[in-house]
Write an enzyme that holds these catalytic residues in place. Structure first.
Site, PDB file in Angstrom:
ATOM      1  N   ASP A  56       0.084  -2.755 -15.814  1.00 24.34           N
ATOM      2  CA  ASP A  56      -0.810  -1.740 -15.273  1.00 24.34           C
ATOM      3  C   ASP A  56      -2.237  -2.252 -15.334  1.00 24.34           C
ATOM      4  OD1 ASP A  56      -2.379   0.666 -14.887  1.00 24.34           O
ATOM      5  OD2 ASP A  56      -0.419   1.650 -14.984  1.00 24.34           O
ATOM      6  N   ILE A  61      -6.068  -7.829 -19.141  1.00 25.25           N
ATOM      7  CA  ILE A  61      -5.063  -8.902 -19.159  1.00 25.25           C
ATOM      8  C   ILE A  61      -5.793 -10.250 -19.118  1.00 25.25           C
ATOM      9  CG2 ILE A  61      -4.763  -8.827 -16.627  1.00 25.25           C
ATOM     10  CD1 ILE A  61      -1.734  -9.448 -17.206  1.00 25.25           C
ATOM     11  N   LEU A  71      -5.970  -5.620  -4.905  1.00 21.22           N
ATOM     12  CA  LEU A  71      -5.427  -4.621  -3.968  1.00 21.22           C
ATOM     13  C   LEU A  71      -4.764  -3.451  -4.680  1.00 21.22           C
ATOM     14  CD1 LEU A  71      -5.847  -7.033  -1.998  1.00 21.22           C
ATOM     15  CD2 LEU A  71      -3.693  -6.431  -0.934  1.00 21.22           C
ATOM     16  N   LYS A  89      -8.939   5.944 -12.386  1.00 15.93           N
ATOM     17  CA  LYS A  89      -8.900   4.939 -13.462  1.00 15.93           C
ATOM     18  C   LYS A  89      -8.530   3.570 -12.896  1.00 15.93           C
ATOM     19  CE  LYS A  89      -7.579   7.191 -17.794  1.00 15.93           C
ATOM     20  NZ  LYS A  89      -6.417   7.439 -18.664  1.00 15.93           N
ATOM     21  N   ARG A 104     -14.957 -14.412 -16.553  1.00 16.11           N
ATOM     22  CA  ARG A 104     -14.559 -15.324 -17.629  1.00 16.11           C
ATOM     23  C   ARG A 104     -14.067 -16.657 -17.081  1.00 16.11           C
ATOM     24  NH1 ARG A 104      -9.718 -16.271 -19.951  1.00 16.11           N
ATOM     25  NH2 ARG A 104      -8.779 -14.562 -18.790  1.00 16.11           N
ATOM     26  N   TYR A 143      -9.940   8.879  -4.683  1.00 18.59           N
ATOM     27  CA  TYR A 143      -9.758   7.623  -3.929  1.00 18.59           C
ATOM     28  C   TYR A 143     -11.092   7.164  -3.324  1.00 18.59           C
ATOM     29  CZ  TYR A 143      -7.602   4.413  -0.529  1.00 18.59           C
ATOM     30  OH  TYR A 143      -7.245   3.306   0.223  1.00 18.59           O
ATOM     31  N   TYR A 157     -21.732  -6.713 -10.819  1.00 20.28           N
ATOM     32  CA  TYR A 157     -21.271  -7.953 -11.475  1.00 20.28           C
ATOM     33  C   TYR A 157     -21.809  -9.178 -10.730  1.00 20.28           C
ATOM     34  CZ  TYR A 157     -18.204  -6.511 -15.281  1.00 20.28           C
ATOM     35  OH  TYR A 157     -17.732  -6.042 -16.475  1.00 20.28           O
TER      36      TYR A 157
HETATM   37  P1  NAD Z   1       0.513   0.337  -1.402  1.00 17.88           P
HETATM   38  O1  NAD Z   1       0.538   1.647  -2.086  1.00 17.88           O
HETATM   39  O2  NAD Z   1       1.703  -0.086  -0.611  1.00 17.88           O
HETATM   40  O3  NAD Z   1       0.192  -0.830  -2.434  1.00 17.88           O
HETATM   41  C1  NAD Z   1      -0.574  -0.655  -3.600  1.00 17.88           C
HETATM   42  C2  NAD Z   1       0.088  -1.432  -4.713  1.00 17.88           C
HETATM   43  O4  NAD Z   1      -0.680  -1.280  -5.926  1.00 17.88           O
HETATM   44  C3  NAD Z   1       1.496  -0.940  -5.040  1.00 17.88           C
HETATM   45  O5  NAD Z   1       2.380  -2.023  -5.136  1.00 17.88           O
HETATM   46  C4  NAD Z   1       1.330  -0.224  -6.380  1.00 17.88           C
HETATM   47  O6  NAD Z   1       2.515  -0.221  -7.145  1.00 17.88           O
HETATM   48  C5  NAD Z   1       0.195  -1.024  -6.995  1.00 17.88           C
HETATM   49  N1  NAD Z   1      -0.563  -0.286  -8.019  1.00 17.88           N
HETATM   50  C6  NAD Z   1      -1.097   0.954  -7.925  1.00 17.88           C
HETATM   51  N2  NAD Z   1      -1.722   1.283  -9.068  1.00 17.88           N
HETATM   52  C7  NAD Z   1      -1.596   0.224  -9.912  1.00 17.88           C
HETATM   53  C8  NAD Z   1      -2.015  -0.039 -11.233  1.00 17.88           C
HETATM   54  N3  NAD Z   1      -2.709   0.865 -11.939  1.00 17.88           N
HETATM   55  N4  NAD Z   1      -1.669  -1.212 -11.792  1.00 17.88           N
HETATM   56  C9  NAD Z   1      -0.960  -2.136 -11.109  1.00 17.88           C
HETATM   57  N5  NAD Z   1      -0.544  -1.950  -9.841  1.00 17.88           N
HETATM   58  C10 NAD Z   1      -0.852  -0.777  -9.249  1.00 17.88           C
HETATM   59  O7  NAD Z   1      -0.784   0.349  -0.487  1.00 17.88           O
HETATM   60  P2  NAD Z   1      -1.307  -0.683   0.615  1.00 17.88           P
HETATM   61  O8  NAD Z   1      -1.326   0.029   1.904  1.00 17.88           O
HETATM   62  O9  NAD Z   1      -0.600  -1.971   0.514  1.00 17.88           O
HETATM   63  O10 NAD Z   1      -2.821  -0.867   0.147  1.00 17.88           O
HETATM   64  C11 NAD Z   1      -3.247  -1.983  -0.587  1.00 17.88           C
HETATM   65  C12 NAD Z   1      -4.753  -1.891  -0.825  1.00 17.88           C
HETATM   66  O11 NAD Z   1      -5.457  -1.821   0.407  1.00 17.88           O
HETATM   67  C13 NAD Z   1      -5.148  -0.651  -1.646  1.00 17.88           C
HETATM   68  O12 NAD Z   1      -6.186  -1.008  -2.530  1.00 17.88           O
HETATM   69  C14 NAD Z   1      -5.684   0.287  -0.583  1.00 17.88           C
HETATM   70  O13 NAD Z   1      -6.643   1.173  -1.115  1.00 17.88           O
HETATM   71  C15 NAD Z   1      -6.281  -0.672   0.423  1.00 17.88           C
HETATM   72  N6  NAD Z   1      -6.321  -0.068   1.770  1.00 17.88           N
HETATM   73  C16 NAD Z   1      -5.169   0.093   2.487  1.00 17.88           C
HETATM   74  C17 NAD Z   1      -5.237   0.701   3.738  1.00 17.88           C
HETATM   75  C18 NAD Z   1      -4.015   0.883   4.597  1.00 17.88           C
HETATM   76  O14 NAD Z   1      -4.122   1.429   5.692  1.00 17.88           O
HETATM   77  N7  NAD Z   1      -2.840   0.455   4.203  1.00 17.88           N
HETATM   78  C19 NAD Z   1      -6.467   1.149   4.244  1.00 17.88           C
HETATM   79  C20 NAD Z   1      -7.598   0.987   3.457  1.00 17.88           C
HETATM   80  C21 NAD Z   1      -7.530   0.357   2.235  1.00 17.88           C
END
Ligand code: NAD
Ligand code: UDP
Length: 311
Positions: A56, A61, A71, A89, A104, A143, A157
């Site tokens: 998580d 880590i 992502l 969070k 780092r 979000y 940063y």
């Molecule tokens: P998704 O939900 O398929 O993928 C997100 C991944 O993050 C998942 O595998 C989930 O298990 C993992 N995750 C969530 N919380 C976590 C945590 N606390 N620790 C570890 N892993 C965690 O979504 P996506 O569509 O692939 O989006 C990926 C990124 O792109 C996201 O940051 C999203 O905000 C951004 N984004 C996506 C879109 C879109 O249209 N798909 C648009 C704008 C931004």
């Protein structure tokens, strides 16, 4: 290079892992599998350069890597609103953890930000210079504001510690490996059409979105990571804007479905219009989307057909 992809078992992240491995990189995919799935990366299981870390992001880590693609974060409204405290969070503590790691080990870090930082935009189309129109206390704010704070952390940063950052603002993206139950409009409409169920249009369907195929998006994200003279933010998306009602009609015609349209109430704070201005990405990254909406949707429809039949 050794590359860390957080959220690598998700929709976009799994495509990114594929592409990085194709280029010969070593990939560490970090994911808590909340909205991601092992199915998305099952084909990489025996790849000698691929490793899945179930972790998580809100917990620190220690890893040694050359690049970080950050992502991890649920992207669909029903998933990010399921546990909103966890969402914010992930965006704040998770991004902080990744920035600490990047600082780092002196890795370049790219943050997946979103068009949601523009909120319900008054400026149209949206340029990177627009500061947005976001409700800080609404149901989407875990979000929107989480992603805005993540951008702030990235910039601070960079300014304070010289961390080598990249920020992309991703607009609505679709393609194979979207979760069938994640509630986003593309997966909802395709699955509903294929099952012969009504297509659920929220509100009157006059709100607009601009949909980008995942392969195009991954090209843009990687071009941004490789570009040496820009921190961003840079918009990545497909400017071909359409109303949700027109989109529903297009899905019906591409699937040949006889499903009806069913109107549902519009979710709170649902943006009325959204279209990226991608001049900056064109100029700095030499990037623009190449896949037509018809081709991209046909690929996505095939994916869901196979998935539903397998079931
Ligand atoms: P998704 O939900 O398929 O993928 C997100 C991944 O993050 C998942 O595998 C989930 O298990 C993992 N995750 C969530 N919380 C976590 C945590 N606390 N620790 C570890 N892993 C965690 O979504 P996506 O569509 O692939 O989006 C990926 C990124 O792109 C996201 O940051 C999203 O905000 C951004 N984004 C996506 C879109 C879109 O249209 N798909 C648009 C704008 C931004
Ligand atoms: N939407 C819809 N029916 C659905 C799912 C979504 O009409 O079954 C609408 C939603 O209200 C929004 C648009 O489609 O106006 C895009 O929704 P999505 O959740 O895919 O992305 P976002 O709102 O984050 O852009």
């Amino acid at each position: 290079m050794r590359v860390l992809v957080t959220g690598g078992a998700g929709f976009i992240g799994s495509h990114l892992c594929d592409r990085l491995l194709e280029q010969g990189h070593e990939v560490i995919c970090l994911d808590n599998l909340f909205t991601g799935s092992k199915d998305n990366i099952r084909h990489l299981h025996n790849h000698s350069h691929f490793e899945l870390l179930r972790h998580d992001l809100i917990e620190p880590i220690l890893l040694e890597v050359d690049q970080v693609y950050n992502l991890a974060c649920p992207a669909s409204p029903i998933h990010y609103q399921y546990n909103p405290v966890k969402t914010i969070k992930t965006n704040i503590l998770g991004t902080l953890n990744m920035l600490g790691l990047a600082k780092r080990v002196k890795a370049r870090i790219l943050q997946a930000s979103t068009s949601e930082v523009y909120g319900n935009p008054i400026e149209h189309p949206q340029k990177e210079s627009y500061w947005g129109n976001v409700n800080p206390i609404g149901v989407r704010s875990c979000y929107d504001e989480g992603k805005r704070a993540a951008e702030t952390l990235m910039m601070d940063y960079h300014r304070q510690n010289g961390v080598d950052i990249r920020i992309v603002r991703i607009f609505n993206t679709y393609g194979p490996r979207m979760a069938e139950n994640d509630g986003r409009v593309v997966s909802n409409f395709i699955v509903q059409a294929l099952r012969g169920r009504p297509l659920t249009v929220y509100g009157k369907g006059k709100q607009t979105r601009s949909f980008c195929y995942v392969d195009d998006l991954v090209n843009g994200i990687m071009a941004m990571m490789e570009c040496d003279d820009i921190t961003g933010p840079v918009n990545l998306g497909n400017p071909s804007e359409r109303s949700i009602m027109d989109f529903a009609q297009q899905i019906l015609s591409l699937t040949g479905s006889k499903s009806k349209i069913e109107y549902r109430s519009l979710p709170a704070d649902d943006p009325v219009q959204r279209r990226p201005d991608i001049s900056l990405a064109k100029q700095k990254l030499n990037w623009k989307p190449e896949v037509s909406i018809e081709d991209g949707l046909n690929q996505t429809i095939e994916y869901f057909k196979e998935k539903l039949e397998l079931r």
